[in-house]
Design a protein around this motif. Structure first.
Motif: not given
Ligand SMILES: Cc1ncc(C[n+]2csc(CCOP(=O)(O)OP(=O)(O)O)c2C)c(N)n1
Length: 361
Positions: A99-101, A147-149, A209-211, A272-274, A178-182
């Protein structure tokens, strides 16, 4: 500012700039020409990064004025990633992202007008005003979203690469995340299949560095995310995402591997996102000093210094680019403001219905 300027290595720039710049562009031992970039391409990279930065600054302002509603996740600080990646692929290659698109769509060539209008929810937007910030899309530019998921785009990108191979095409699919998706299961399932089936996909983790507010070190048992590829025998690399040349080099190599050998790759780009996670995030989970330290490595400032030192542009040239970009963004905002909202009937368009499906009755 001539193409005939003798090539200077980045090590040579180090002497004059180490005081203000950390070793992003100045520490390496090669110049843009050594990695196959022309002077013109470097100038275009600079313009593209600046366009993304000014676009989002304008979007943040409009959000503050309540002209944009819903979510708005800014990419500011990460522009070298989208820009370098775009220069390393062809227009007919596919790109899919989370979604950070905004920056990624602009890099693909989606117009600032269509991108801004989408944020304003207008029918002239790249998703006809129905996708908003998180769901940009442009078939024409082979940009498959937005994509938002979290992690949702990873199996889709893998499927696109499968389709490319099935059709016998020589294209590649860049799959950003993003790192969170890993930490999502689909990441692992996708990498496993991509390697088993030798798919032409390049997975790009933008490790900022952050999810949301969770630091990578709190969410991942192994913070070196590129190492996840080892489990699947997949080529991988960790790259400095504040250095547009480093990202270009890394993506280019992975893309060649995907195109020629149908071999997937995993790239962890350290960026890094500011700004906060989204506009509603005050970012209290990190210190001002931390953000400032990263700002000192700003990819745009860095490239600006490089261009001046290498004789690729004068201060006046850079100011002219700034003026041009600002005009383009002003035009995009005016276009978005004056565009109509989607017609009310369009609420019923693009909605999945199946009259035979009993559970929807
Ligand atoms: C399956 C799912 N779980 C939780 C969320 C809520 N959520 C939105 S953004 C986010 C963090 C994701 O971080 P990252 O993948 O590192 O991406 P960044 O925002 O750093 O670009 C979460 C947990 C979501 N959108 N989809």
């Amino acid at each position: 500012m001539t193409d005939g300027t003798p090539t200077r290595t980045q090590a040579q720039f180090a002497s004059s700039h180490t005081a203000e710049l950390t070793p992003s562009l100045v520490g390496a031992t090669y110049s843009h020409r050594d990695i196959g970039l022309s002077d013109e391409q470097v100038r275009a990279m600079y313009r593209l990064m600046l366009l993304q930065r000014r676009f989002e600054e304008a979007a943040a302002k409009a959000y503050g004025e309540r002209k944009i509603s819903g979510f708005l996740h800014l990419y500011i600080g990460q522009e070298a990633v989208s820009t370098a990646a775009e220069f390393a692929i062809r227009p007919d290659d596919y790109v899919i992202s989370a979604y950070r698109d905004h920056g990624i769509a602009l890099a693909r060539g989606v117009s600032a007008r269509a991108c801004m209008a989408e944020l304003f929810g207008k029918v002239t937007g790249c998703s006809r005003g129905k996708g908003g910030s998180m769901h940009y899309f442009s078939k024409e530019h082979n940009f498959l979203g937005g994509h938002g998921i979290v992690g949702g785009q990873i199996p889709i990108g893998t499927g696109v690469a499968w389709a490319i191979k099935y059709r016998g095409e020589e294209r590649v699919c860049l799959t950003f995340m993003g790192d969170g998706a890993v930490a999502q299961g689909v990441f692992h399932e996708s990498l496993n299949m991509a390697m088993l089936w030798r798919l032409p996909v390049v997975y790009i983790i933008e490790n900022n560095e952050y999810g949301m507010g969770t630091a990578v070190s709190r969410a991942h048992a192994t913070p070196d995310l590129a190492r996840r590829a080892l489990a699947y025998g997949m080529p991988s690399a960790q790259i400095d995402g504040m250095n547009v040349f480093e990202v270009y080099r890394g993506v280019k190599e992975a893309v060649e591997r995907a195109r020629r050998e149908h071999m997937p790759s995993l790239l962890e780009v350290k960026t890094y996102r500011y700004r906060g996670h989204s506009m509603s995030d005050p970012g209290t989970y990190r210190t001002k000093e931390e953000v400032e330290a990263h700002r000192k490595r700003d990819p745009i400032v860095n490239l600006r210094h490089y261009m001046l030192e290498a004789g690729l542009a004068t201060e006046a040239d850079l100011e002219a680019i700034e003026r041009e970009v600002r005009a383009e963004i002003e035009d995009a905002v005016a276009f978005a403001e004056s565009s109509p909202l989607p017609p009310i009937e369009s609420l019923y368009e693009d909605v999945y219905t199946d009259p035979d499906y009993p559970f929807l009755a």
